[in-house]
Design an enzyme around this catalytic site. Structure first.
Site, PDB file in Angstrom:
ATOM      1  N   LYS A  29      73.654  66.492   5.478  1.00 39.48           N
ATOM      2  CA  LYS A  29      74.306  65.179   5.532  1.00 39.48           C
ATOM      3  C   LYS A  29      73.409  64.102   4.907  1.00 39.48           C
ATOM      4  O   LYS A  29      73.875  63.292   4.109  1.00 39.48           O
ATOM      5  CB  LYS A  29      74.591  64.862   7.013  1.00 39.48           C
TER       6      LYS A  29
ATOM      7  N   ARG B  78      72.611  60.425   0.165  1.00 36.34           N
ATOM      8  CA  ARG B  78      71.741  59.841  -0.868  1.00 36.34           C
ATOM      9  C   ARG B  78      72.301  60.116  -2.259  1.00 36.34           C
ATOM     10  O   ARG B  78      72.253  59.255  -3.144  1.00 36.34           O
ATOM     11  CB  ARG B  78      70.311  60.352  -0.697  1.00 36.34           C
TER      12      ARG B  78
ATOM     13  N   GLY C 158      75.928  55.317  10.271  1.00 36.58           N
ATOM     14  CA  GLY C 158      74.810  54.383  10.169  1.00 36.58           C
ATOM     15  C   GLY C 158      74.093  54.518   8.834  1.00 36.58           C
ATOM     16  O   GLY C 158      73.638  53.528   8.252  1.00 36.58           O
TER      17      GLY C 158
ATOM     18  N   GLN D 148      66.361  55.526   7.832  1.00 35.49           N
ATOM     19  CA  GLN D 148      67.419  54.660   7.305  1.00 35.49           C
ATOM     20  C   GLN D 148      66.849  53.308   6.884  1.00 35.49           C
ATOM     21  O   GLN D 148      67.212  52.776   5.836  1.00 35.49           O
ATOM     22  CB  GLN D 148      68.515  54.476   8.357  1.00 35.49           C
TER      23      GLN D 148
ATOM     24  N   ASP E 101      67.516  64.024  15.733  1.00 36.04           N
ATOM     25  CA  ASP E 101      68.915  64.452  15.871  1.00 36.04           C
ATOM     26  C   ASP E 101      69.039  65.735  16.705  1.00 36.04           C
ATOM     27  O   ASP E 101      70.148  66.129  17.077  1.00 36.04           O
ATOM     28  CB  ASP E 101      69.543  64.656  14.494  1.00 36.04           C
TER      29      ASP E 101
ATOM     30  N   ARG F 200      72.474  58.105  23.645  1.00 34.51           N
ATOM     31  CA  ARG F 200      72.381  59.560  23.843  1.00 34.51           C
ATOM     32  C   ARG F 200      71.587  59.931  25.093  1.00 34.51           C
ATOM     33  O   ARG F 200      71.866  60.960  25.701  1.00 34.51           O
ATOM     34  CB  ARG F 200      71.785  60.230  22.595  1.00 34.51           C
TER      35      ARG F 200
ATOM     36  N   ARG G 111      76.940  64.965  18.173  1.00 30.14           N
ATOM     37  CA  ARG G 111      75.807  65.827  18.575  1.00 30.14           C
ATOM     38  C   ARG G 111      75.841  66.114  20.081  1.00 30.14           C
ATOM     39  O   ARG G 111      75.341  67.136  20.540  1.00 30.14           O
ATOM     40  CB  ARG G 111      74.487  65.216  18.133  1.00 30.14           C
TER      41      ARG G 111
HETATM   42  C1  S3P Z   1      69.082  59.618   8.908  1.00 32.27           C
HETATM   43  C2  S3P Z   1      68.041  59.146   9.634  1.00 32.27           C
HETATM   44  C3  S3P Z   1      67.983  59.195  11.098  1.00 32.27           C
HETATM   45  C4  S3P Z   1      68.980  60.188  11.674  1.00 32.27           C
HETATM   46  C5  S3P Z   1      70.322  60.064  11.039  1.00 32.27           C
HETATM   47  C6  S3P Z   1      70.245  60.283   9.536  1.00 32.27           C
HETATM   48  C7  S3P Z   1      69.039  59.510   7.443  1.00 32.27           C
HETATM   49  O1  S3P Z   1      68.288  57.908  11.618  1.00 32.27           O
HETATM   50  O2  S3P Z   1      69.090  60.039  13.069  1.00 32.27           O
HETATM   51  O3  S3P Z   1      71.201  61.049  11.587  1.00 32.27           O
HETATM   52  O4  S3P Z   1      69.810  60.205   6.744  1.00 32.27           O
HETATM   53  O5  S3P Z   1      68.218  58.720   6.942  1.00 32.27           O
HETATM   54  P1  S3P Z   1      67.118  56.781  11.791  1.00 32.27           P
HETATM   55  O6  S3P Z   1      66.480  56.675  10.486  1.00 32.27           O
HETATM   56  O7  S3P Z   1      67.822  55.518  12.169  1.00 32.27           O
HETATM   57  O8  S3P Z   1      66.251  57.324  12.879  1.00 32.27           O
END
Ligand code: S3P
Length: 431
Positions: free
Chosen positions: A22, A27, A94, A168, A319, A349, A391
């Site tokens: 994912k 990206r 997110g 992120q 995750d 969670r 999840r």
């Molecule tokens: C992700 C980063 C993580 C992860 C999310 C995917 C990503 O979040 O929990 O499922 O693809 O950059 P955070 O960067 O907010 O921890």
């Protein structure tokens, strides 16, 4: 909302492939539109989240062809996205919202992004701060949540240390850095998944790494990779079956073509330390990402030690914490600390793991930044409240395999957010 019933099993055997990763698919979906040329992708994630990234890009004028898991994205150049009056919808994702916000701050037009109820509750101050420091005109609701309003324009490079470990946030800043005058540097106190810094060079943008510092130079044109990008299988999806392999008595599983990037596979190390019989086979590279087939045949010898998860491993297993909590209560106990971030994921969670463990008859202590549970507990079939969190649904579906009686997973199909074929794969491996 549809629920599903799951029964215990003593059998977990067979081969399977996982849907595309994912994080990597997001990206690709977000960078390919900024490049010159067409990016061809195979094994693109089947998840609803990654579909949200593609849909937002389509709304921004990008031509995307999708047939099954094959995707072709026609790039429009760094500042070639089209203005739209539509409010962009990141759904439950997110990653879509935070990474796309970085890109939109560099586009020469006004835009708005929103998301579903869960996403509209998640904190956005973490990206507003660095983006505003770069000169972006971006605002959120009164609670610092989506919808986000952006007036794109000129940005300047900054050096930024995120106050929380978040791939992120790191990626949002680096992507905004693509549009900035000068260099943009992100310094990570604790390393997080490194897919953004691995993928940018495939689009012709070097990322300079110096210890914990990552730097991109602004305004370098992106070029589509000449080779087809084949996305590795998602380790975070594989994690549910790896944990199941440690719990169900007769386990013999081969998970094919899984991404085994070191910044993601903390769970594998934890399982091995707990006595898991796990072998990586056929190790290779795809798109600069390590990939392997993972063979698990259960536990050789129980160590008797509880799972201790805290400090720098947390972002690596962020995750996987729901399934690790379940696994620990089944094996020799678990303590999770330093994981406050779990409270601002698709759901709180920590609260939902604790609630559902209790529904299954397990003793567990909720901590502000994690939880604690003794091991060797008996799982009882129960009604699981997923809160629409994929999840949580998958972690407690695995718990159901070792419970006495039947377990009902409410709103079971929220698994579509990351792993739409989860129940089919589970049925295939347990029959
Ligand atoms: C992700 C980063 C993580 C992860 C999310 C995917 C990503 O979040 O929990 O499922 O693809 O950059 P955070 O960067 O907010 O921890």
């Amino acid at each position: 909302m549809a629920s599903t019933l799951l029964k215990p099993t003593t059998h977990l055997q067979g081969h399977c492939s996982l849907p595309g990763d994912k994080s990597i698919s997001h990206r690709l979906a977000l960078l390919a539109p900024l490049a010159f040329g067409t990016t061809k992708i195979e094994n693109f994630a089947t998840s609803l989240d990654c579909q949200s990234s593609l849909d937002c890009m389509r709304t921004l004028g990008v031509n995307i062809e999708k047939e099954g898991n094959s995707v072709a994205i026609q790039g429009r150049g760094l500042r070639g996205l089209c203005e739209t009056t539509a409010v962009l919808d990141a759904g439950n994702s997110g990653t879509t919202m935070r990474l796309l916000a970085g890109i939109l701050c560099g586009q020469p037009f006004e835009s708005q992004i929103t998301g579903d109820e869960s996403l509209r509750r998640r904190p956005m101050r973490r990206i507003l701060n660095p983006l505003q420091e770069m000169g972006a005109k971006i605002s959120a609701s009164a609670h610092d949540c989506a919808p986000l309003k952006i007036q794109g324009g000129n940005l300047h490079g900054i050096t930024y240390t995120p106050p929380m470990a978040s791939a992120q946030v790191k990626s949002c800043v680096l992507l905004a850095g693509l549009f900035a005058d000068g260099d943009t540097t992100v310094i990570e106190n604790i390393p997080t998944r490194d897919h953004t810094e691995r993928i940018l060079p495939a689009f012709g943008v070097p990322v300079h790494r110096e210890g914990t510092r990552l730097t991109v130079n602004g305004c370098i044109p992106l070029v589509s990779p000449t080779e087809v990008c084949t996305v590795p299988g998602d380790f975070s999806s594989a994690a549910f079956f790896l944990a199941a392999g440690m719990m169900v008595p007769k386990a013999d599983l081969v998970l094919q073509g899984v991404g085994v990037n070191l910044s993601r596979i903390g769970l594998l190390h934890v399982l091995k330390e707990t006595g898991g019989e796990i072998k990586l086979r056929n190790e290779r590279l795809a798109m600069g990402e390590p990939v392997a087939d993972i063979h698990i045949t259960g536990i050789k010898r129980r160590t008797g030690k509880p799972l201790q998860l805290s400090g720098s491993i947390i972002p690596n297993v962020i995750d996987e914490l729901p399934i690790l909590a379940v696994l620990g209560a089944y094996l020799d106990g678990v303590e999770i600390r330093d994981a406050r971030e779990l409270r601002v994921k698709e759901s709180d969670r920590i609260q939902l793991i604790v609630e559902n463990m209790r529904r299954m008859g397990l003793e567990v202590t909720e901590l502000e930044d994690g939880l604690q549970a003794a091991g060797n507990q008996e799982f009882r079939g129960a009604q699981i409240e997923t809160g629409g969190d994929h999840r949580i649904a998958m972690a407690f579906s695995i718990a159901a395999l070792v419970a006495n009686g039947t377990t009902e997973i409410q709103d079971a199909f929220c698994v579509d957010i990351s792993f739409p074929s989860f129940y089919e794969v589970l049925a295939h491996l347990t029959t």
